[in-house]
Design a protein around this motif. Sequence first.
Motif, PDB file in Angstrom:
ATOM      1  N   CYS B 410       0.851  -1.197   0.000  1.00  0.00           N
ATOM      2  CA  CYS B 410       0.000   0.000   0.000  1.00  0.00           C
ATOM      3  C   CYS B 410       0.889   1.250   0.000  1.00  0.00           C
ATOM      4  N   ILE B 411       0.603   2.156  -0.903  1.00  0.00           N
ATOM      5  CA  ILE B 411       1.334   3.437  -0.895  1.00  0.00           C
ATOM      6  C   ILE B 411       0.534   4.480  -0.112  1.00  0.00           C
ATOM      7  N   THR B 412      -0.728   4.638  -0.504  1.00  0.00           N
ATOM      8  CA  THR B 412      -1.605   5.552   0.242  1.00  0.00           C
ATOM      9  C   THR B 412      -2.937   4.850   0.484  1.00  0.00           C
ATOM     10  N   ARG B 413      -3.639   5.307   1.506  1.00  0.00           N
ATOM     11  CA  ARG B 413      -4.962   4.743   1.778  1.00  0.00           C
ATOM     12  C   ARG B 413      -5.903   5.863   2.199  1.00  0.00           C
ATOM     13  N   GLU B 414      -7.199   5.596   2.096  1.00  0.00           N
ATOM     14  CA  GLU B 414      -8.199   6.605   2.457  1.00  0.00           C
ATOM     15  C   GLU B 414      -8.313   6.713   3.976  1.00  0.00           C
ATOM     16  N   THR B 415      -8.611   7.923   4.450  1.00  0.00           N
ATOM     17  CA  THR B 415      -8.788   8.115   5.890  1.00  0.00           C
ATOM     18  C   THR B 415     -10.251   8.279   6.271  1.00  0.00           C
ATOM     19  N   ASN B 416     -11.135   8.223   5.266  1.00  0.00           N
ATOM     20  CA  ASN B 416     -12.579   8.455   5.471  1.00  0.00           C
ATOM     21  C   ASN B 416     -12.865   9.868   5.957  1.00  0.00           C
ATOM     22  N   GLU B 417     -11.968  10.798   5.647  1.00  0.00           N
ATOM     23  CA  GLU B 417     -12.206  12.209   5.953  1.00  0.00           C
ATOM     24  C   GLU B 417     -12.109  12.986   4.648  1.00  0.00           C
ATOM     25  N   ILE B 418     -12.730  14.153   4.651  1.00  0.00           N
ATOM     26  CA  ILE B 418     -12.666  14.976   3.443  1.00  0.00           C
ATOM     27  C   ILE B 418     -12.089  16.338   3.795  1.00  0.00           C
ATOM     28  N   ASP B 419     -11.462  16.965   2.824  1.00  0.00           N
ATOM     29  CA  ASP B 419     -10.880  18.281   3.075  1.00  0.00           C
ATOM     30  C   ASP B 419     -11.918  19.372   2.816  1.00  0.00           C
ATOM     31  N   ASN B 420     -11.477  20.629   2.841  1.00  0.00           N
ATOM     32  CA  ASN B 420     -12.419  21.742   2.710  1.00  0.00           C
ATOM     33  C   ASN B 420     -13.114  21.771   1.359  1.00  0.00           C
ATOM     34  N   TYR B 421     -12.526  21.137   0.353  1.00  0.00           N
ATOM     35  CA  TYR B 421     -13.120  21.140  -0.984  1.00  0.00           C
ATOM     36  C   TYR B 421     -13.952  19.894  -1.240  1.00  0.00           C
ATOM     37  N   GLY B 422     -14.083  19.041  -0.221  1.00  0.00           N
ATOM     38  CA  GLY B 422     -14.876  17.830  -0.400  1.00  0.00           C
ATOM     39  C   GLY B 422     -14.109  16.686  -1.015  1.00  0.00           C
ATOM     40  N   VAL B 423     -12.793  16.829  -1.116  1.00  0.00           N
ATOM     41  CA  VAL B 423     -11.975  15.765  -1.699  1.00  0.00           C
ATOM     42  C   VAL B 423     -11.538  14.824  -0.578  1.00  0.00           C
ATOM     43  N   PRO B 424     -11.705  13.511  -0.750  1.00  0.00           N
ATOM     44  CA  PRO B 424     -11.272  12.579   0.311  1.00  0.00           C
ATOM     45  C   PRO B 424      -9.778  12.716   0.606  1.00  0.00           C
ATOM     46  N   ILE B 425      -9.447  12.647   1.897  1.00  0.00           N
ATOM     47  CA  ILE B 425      -8.052  12.778   2.326  1.00  0.00           C
ATOM     48  C   ILE B 425      -7.424  11.391   2.385  1.00  0.00           C
ATOM     49  N   THR B 426      -6.219  11.284   1.871  1.00  0.00           N
ATOM     50  CA  THR B 426      -5.492  10.016   1.960  1.00  0.00           C
ATOM     51  C   THR B 426      -4.267  10.197   2.859  1.00  0.00           C
ATOM     52  N   GLU B 427      -3.726   9.084   3.311  1.00  0.00           N
ATOM     53  CA  GLU B 427      -2.520   9.131   4.136  1.00  0.00           C
ATOM     54  C   GLU B 427      -1.533   8.084   3.652  1.00  0.00           C
ATOM     55  N   ASP B 428      -0.267   8.322   3.905  1.00  0.00           N
ATOM     56  CA  ASP B 428       0.751   7.360   3.514  1.00  0.00           C
ATOM     57  C   ASP B 428       0.680   6.143   4.426  1.00  0.00           C
ATOM     58  N   CYS B 429       0.860   4.971   3.846  1.00  0.00           N
ATOM     59  CA  CYS B 429       0.831   3.749   4.657  1.00  0.00           C
ATOM     60  C   CYS B 429       2.145   3.574   5.423  1.00  0.00           C
ATOM     61  N   TYR B 430       3.222   4.141   4.903  1.00  0.00           N
ATOM     62  CA  TYR B 430       4.532   3.999   5.547  1.00  0.00           C
ATOM     63  C   TYR B 430       5.024   5.379   5.951  1.00  0.00           C
ATOM     64  N   SER B 431       5.755   5.420   7.045  1.00  0.00           N
ATOM     65  CA  SER B 431       6.245   6.715   7.520  1.00  0.00           C
ATOM     66  C   SER B 431       7.551   7.090   6.845  1.00  0.00           C
ATOM     67  N   TYR B 432       8.109   6.202   6.029  1.00  0.00           N
ATOM     68  CA  TYR B 432       9.345   6.549   5.351  1.00  0.00           C
ATOM     69  C   TYR B 432       9.104   6.621   3.851  1.00  0.00           C
ATOM     70  N   ASN B 433      10.105   7.069   3.101  1.00  0.00           N
ATOM     71  CA  ASN B 433       9.853   7.338   1.685  1.00  0.00           C
ATOM     72  C   ASN B 433       9.832   6.053   0.852  1.00  0.00           C
ATOM     73  N   LEU B 434       9.432   6.203  -0.402  1.00  0.00           N
ATOM     74  CA  LEU B 434       9.195   5.018  -1.226  1.00  0.00           C
ATOM     75  C   LEU B 434      10.469   4.222  -1.499  1.00  0.00           C
ATOM     76  N   ASN B 435      11.611   4.914  -1.598  1.00  0.00           N
ATOM     77  CA  ASN B 435      12.867   4.182  -1.799  1.00  0.00           C
ATOM     78  C   ASN B 435      13.147   3.259  -0.628  1.00  0.00           C
ATOM     79  N   GLU B 436      12.931   3.794   0.580  1.00  0.00           N
ATOM     80  CA  GLU B 436      13.150   2.966   1.772  1.00  0.00           C
ATOM     81  C   GLU B 436      12.150   1.820   1.830  1.00  0.00           C
ATOM     82  N   VAL B 437      10.909   2.098   1.411  1.00  0.00           N
ATOM     83  CA  VAL B 437       9.898   1.038   1.388  1.00  0.00           C
ATOM     84  C   VAL B 437      10.362  -0.084   0.476  1.00  0.00           C
ATOM     85  N   LEU B 438      10.879   0.284  -0.707  1.00  0.00           N
ATOM     86  CA  LEU B 438      11.300  -0.747  -1.658  1.00  0.00           C
ATOM     87  C   LEU B 438      12.493  -1.542  -1.130  1.00  0.00           C
ATOM     88  N   ILE B 439      13.415  -0.869  -0.447  1.00  0.00           N
ATOM     89  CA  ILE B 439      14.553  -1.594   0.145  1.00  0.00           C
ATOM     90  C   ILE B 439      14.033  -2.641   1.132  1.00  0.00           C
TER      91      ILE B 439
END
Lengths: 95, 497
Positions: B410-439
């Motif tokens: 998983c790279i990003t997932r939904e948080t079931n919250e929406i921002d001020n424009y009504g767009v669903p907010i997503t969050e990163d599944c990992y706290s480190y960057n994608l290069n570290e995830v791949l390692i």
Amino acid sequence: MNFTEENNTGKKRLYKVRPSYTDGAKHCNDSYLNLGYSYSGNILLNGTSDELWANPQQISSLKRLEGIIVFLIETTKDIKKHFSIAHSKDTIKIN
Amino acid sequence: MANINKWKIFNKTGSPIYMQPDTYMDLIITDPMNVDASYGREAEGYFITNSDGKIVAAEMINSGHSYDPTSFTPVIQYTNMFDPCVNVVKYDIPPDSSVLYTDVVIFNPNKHITKGISDIKVDISTLYNYPSVVYNGNIYMNPVSQGLIETEHLFILEDSGDPSIGYVKPYDVSANEDTNFLLFKMIGDEDQIKFFTVDEVTQTVVWSDIAYANMETSIPSISSYYNSNENILFNTNTSPITVNIGFKSDDEGVYKRTMRVYHVVKGNYYTIAEIVINAQSIGEDERFRTLLANFGLPDPNDFPKLFKEADINEDLPDYNIVNPKSKHMILEHNNIIPYIGTYKALINAIKWLGYDDIYIREWFKNVKTEKRLSFVVPYDAKDRAQTMLIFSQEQRKEMKKLNQLSLIYCITRETNEIDNYGVPITEDCYSYNLNEVLIKLFALKDWLEKNIIGVNAKIIDITGEGVYFERFKSNIYSTTSYGFVDNYRELMSPYSF
């Protein structure tokens, strides 16, 4: 336990014997059963003659001996804890 | 003077640190009619002196209740701990002092609105010791594995007392930066706890037992701009004083060191606060090494960075992760090790390693159409009815099981919250960057292929899945132009002459 080591700089390593504050917070409401009777503090008193304790000037020395005996008995718990991984390795709440 | 009675100290999570006052000039407040239970009681407070020794304020710890200023004025006295007299002397405050009251509701058991004491204004010419109070507090740092560093950051602000200004940087109006400043000093032998700063040029951490901070030299104020409702802030610096505390120990244990705060006034050091810093380093639980070896189980100590929570940039193993994972393996090995080569072992091993967001796809090949297709590997066998078993037996005859698996993370997932424009907010599944995830995931792939998956099968790819939302603005606007319908006709047939 009144037991401190000294490292080669002469500083007392109190951090070895302080109780963990996280363990204290986690287990403050635990109710331990079957810990047995605690003879701590009375082992030498009950096992030696009253004559020995009659001299008040010796009592402080005998109490220090008592502390050493209690410490030695507590260390035998490590054998039991070695195979009881449900217990924290630093716990003394084990019979 | 430093108004430490108005300071608010926050830790790195934003929680305030409670400071207990140790007072030298206590207020003794008695009601002359205290023979009756209905009269005022329980008010407590102390005086604050400035660096000249003059009493400048009273701080009430408890306003008390049931005072009746219309009938009797309470008798207010104060003591001085540094008084040379052997017995405690109680001094009366001057008669022209003013006592301010506040409403206090009590229930006994019916509701009564009574008066409590909120402040006492005095003008006493006698000079006393500075400071008249020393604050004490405790900080408990998060336990950290031995050899690694744990930090705490203290943010010191002063309550200006004016809601429109809020919290400001602590100030000392009698100061200039050369003569008056704050000095933070670590007291005690356990030098595993120290102050630190990061040198931005050399990118190194500088450790120290002493830290300095300057205070603001002017009072924050607010003023209305002409007659409008617009307010302007003057002399207001809202940046906190920041103190960085670090802890690093190579030996496990519980450490303690006192941080003393001095207010330095023209070369004199006045202790205004003492905060005990508690820290704990977690060591290896050696019991697990023997047990894991006896059972022939994989030992987390051999691959401490493979776990999802582990930081691959750390030099040393994190025993906050390795110890519980070792215990977890001993308790749950019966769900993994006997099933090596099955999906059950694969899924349980991935869960044990902490990758709760990863799932696996198995690959098939349609031998007639030569097309490859994949299905999610379910944890429960009955869920295969939604994957492979969705096909009939005749259709399944055309499917050939391949020895290939895919890891889907998983790279990003939904948080079931929406921002001020009504767009669903997503969050990163990992706290480190994608290069570290791949390692980490390549290490995971290797480990799973070597230890868990059967000899023949292999993981052929690692795929990231993310959820992304984009807001497209649709511009619709009206115009005042009129439209016309025009018809033009052109004959395409050649002219004949």
